[in-house]
Enzyme design. Structure first.
Site, PDB file in Angstrom:
ATOM      1  N   LYS A  65       0.945  -1.561   0.270  1.00  0.00           N
ATOM      2  CA  LYS A  65      -0.028   0.422  -0.003  1.00  0.00           C
ATOM      3  C   LYS A  65       1.172   0.940  -0.059  1.00  0.00           C
ATOM      4  O   LYS A  65       1.104   2.424  -0.188  1.00  0.00           O
ATOM      5  CB  LYS A  65      -0.811  -0.067   1.047  1.00  0.00           C
ATOM      6  CG  LYS A  65      -2.278  -1.885   0.698  1.00  0.00           C
ATOM      7  CD  LYS A  65      -2.880  -0.730   2.145  1.00  0.00           C
ATOM      8  CE  LYS A  65      -4.400  -1.492   2.413  1.00  0.00           C
ATOM      9  NZ  LYS A  65      -4.851  -1.165   3.845  1.00  0.00           N
ATOM     10  N   GLY A 130      -0.114   1.221  12.149  1.00  0.00           N
ATOM     11  CA  GLY A 130       0.436   0.341  10.642  1.00  0.00           C
ATOM     12  C   GLY A 130      -0.202   1.572   9.315  1.00  0.00           C
ATOM     13  O   GLY A 130      -1.003   2.198   9.478  1.00  0.00           O
ATOM     14  N   ALA A 132      -2.629   0.310   7.403  1.00  0.00           N
ATOM     15  CA  ALA A 132      -4.526   0.246   7.242  1.00  0.00           C
ATOM     16  C   ALA A 132      -5.053   1.636   9.191  1.00  0.00           C
ATOM     17  O   ALA A 132      -5.804   2.752   9.299  1.00  0.00           O
ATOM     18  CB  ALA A 132      -5.265  -0.799   8.950  1.00  0.00           C
ATOM     19  N   LEU A 207     -11.599  -3.011  12.670  1.00  0.00           N
ATOM     20  CA  LEU A 207     -11.408  -2.963  11.619  1.00  0.00           C
ATOM     21  C   LEU A 207     -11.429  -4.620  10.603  1.00  0.00           C
ATOM     22  O   LEU A 207     -12.148  -4.933   9.853  1.00  0.00           O
ATOM     23  CB  LEU A 207     -10.212  -2.495  10.896  1.00  0.00           C
ATOM     24  CG  LEU A 207     -10.320  -1.258  10.801  1.00  0.00           C
ATOM     25  CD1 LEU A 207     -10.699  -0.007  11.375  1.00  0.00           C
ATOM     26  CD2 LEU A 207      -8.855  -0.696  10.127  1.00  0.00           C
TER      27      LEU A 207
END
Length: 247
Positions: A65, A130, A132, A207
């Site tokens: 990402k 991190g 997320a 999450l």
């Protein structure tokens, strides 16, 4: 046939492939397909695009990402501020391939969180820092919610789990887990905090969506807290990606 897919490594299981394959079947979309592309090194992206000329869009997952950013021609403002991309729109012009990056995690998180917020949720504790967490922090800033990051290893701007005092839990009514703690098969793991300090004023968001009720959510629910898993966020970010690819 237009192709969409997911890049990351490893890709042991994929919500995205199941979601889009079922979407295409249910909606009678016969000229689209969704595939998994496990690439260990993000430098392989160029070869992947060259070998798959029908690729029109990609989802991006761990660990790419952030690493994918230098390979993009353009990045939307939100993704640039977050510093992470999880969706790529691919356009091809003769000999050129043009890649634009987006972050649909932020959209999915915001849209699933907003209906649950009340005036009590002015401060949040964010567990983990991190990839997320980047999207979560962006959304909290956008919504005007102060936050404190909680981590296992000391880092600038964050506190450790053993520093989460009863007073801190009293002041921070929104708790968000962005770590893999509690994710199958490690279902007995959870953020190490004093759950006896939680109550009905707390909103606890995880999450993680596999299992649907993590130990984190279960322990919070036992104290009367309102809980929410990451499944709706996942659906909303997937639909956002589909809208981006079809602009």
């Amino acid at each position: 046939m237009k192709t969409y897919g997911l890049i990351g490594f490893p890709l042991s299981h994929s919500f995205s492939k199941k979601y889009f394959t079922e979407k295409f079947q249910n909606e009678g979309i016969t000229d689209r397909q969704y595939e998994l592309f496990p690439i260990e090194n993000i430098k392989s992206l160029a070869d992947l695009l060259a070998e798959n000329q029908s690729l029109c869009g990609l989802n991006v997952t761990i660990p790419h990402k952030v690493g994918v950013l230098p390979f993009l021609n353009e990045i939307e403002e939100a993704a640039e501020k977050i510093g992470a991309v999880n969706c790529i729109c691919i356009k091809r012009f003769e000999d050129e391939t043009y890649l634009k990056g987006f972050n649909t995690d932020a959209y999915g998180f915001e849209e699933s969180l907003k209906p649950l917020l009340t005036a009590k949720h002015k401060k949040a504790l964010v567990f983990g820092d991190g990839g997320a967490a980047k999207a979560v922090k962006y959304v909290l800033q956008k919504l005007g919610i102060e936050y404190q990051v909680v981590v296992r290893k000391a880092t600038a701007g964050a506190i450790l789990y053993n520093q989460v005092t009863p007073e801190l839990l009293e002041r921070h009514k929104l708790l968000i887990n962005t770590t893999p703690l509690g994710m199958s098969p490690h279902i007995n793991t959870f953020p190490e905090i004093d759950y006896t300090q939680l109550g009905s004023d707390h909103l606890v968001y995880d999450l993680v969506y596999n299992p649907l009720e993590t130990a984190f959510l279960s322990k919070a629910a036992e104290r009367g807290a309102q809980v929410k898993n990451g499944l709706e966020m996942l659906y909303k970010q997937a639909e956002k990606a589909w809208a981006i690819w079809n602009k």
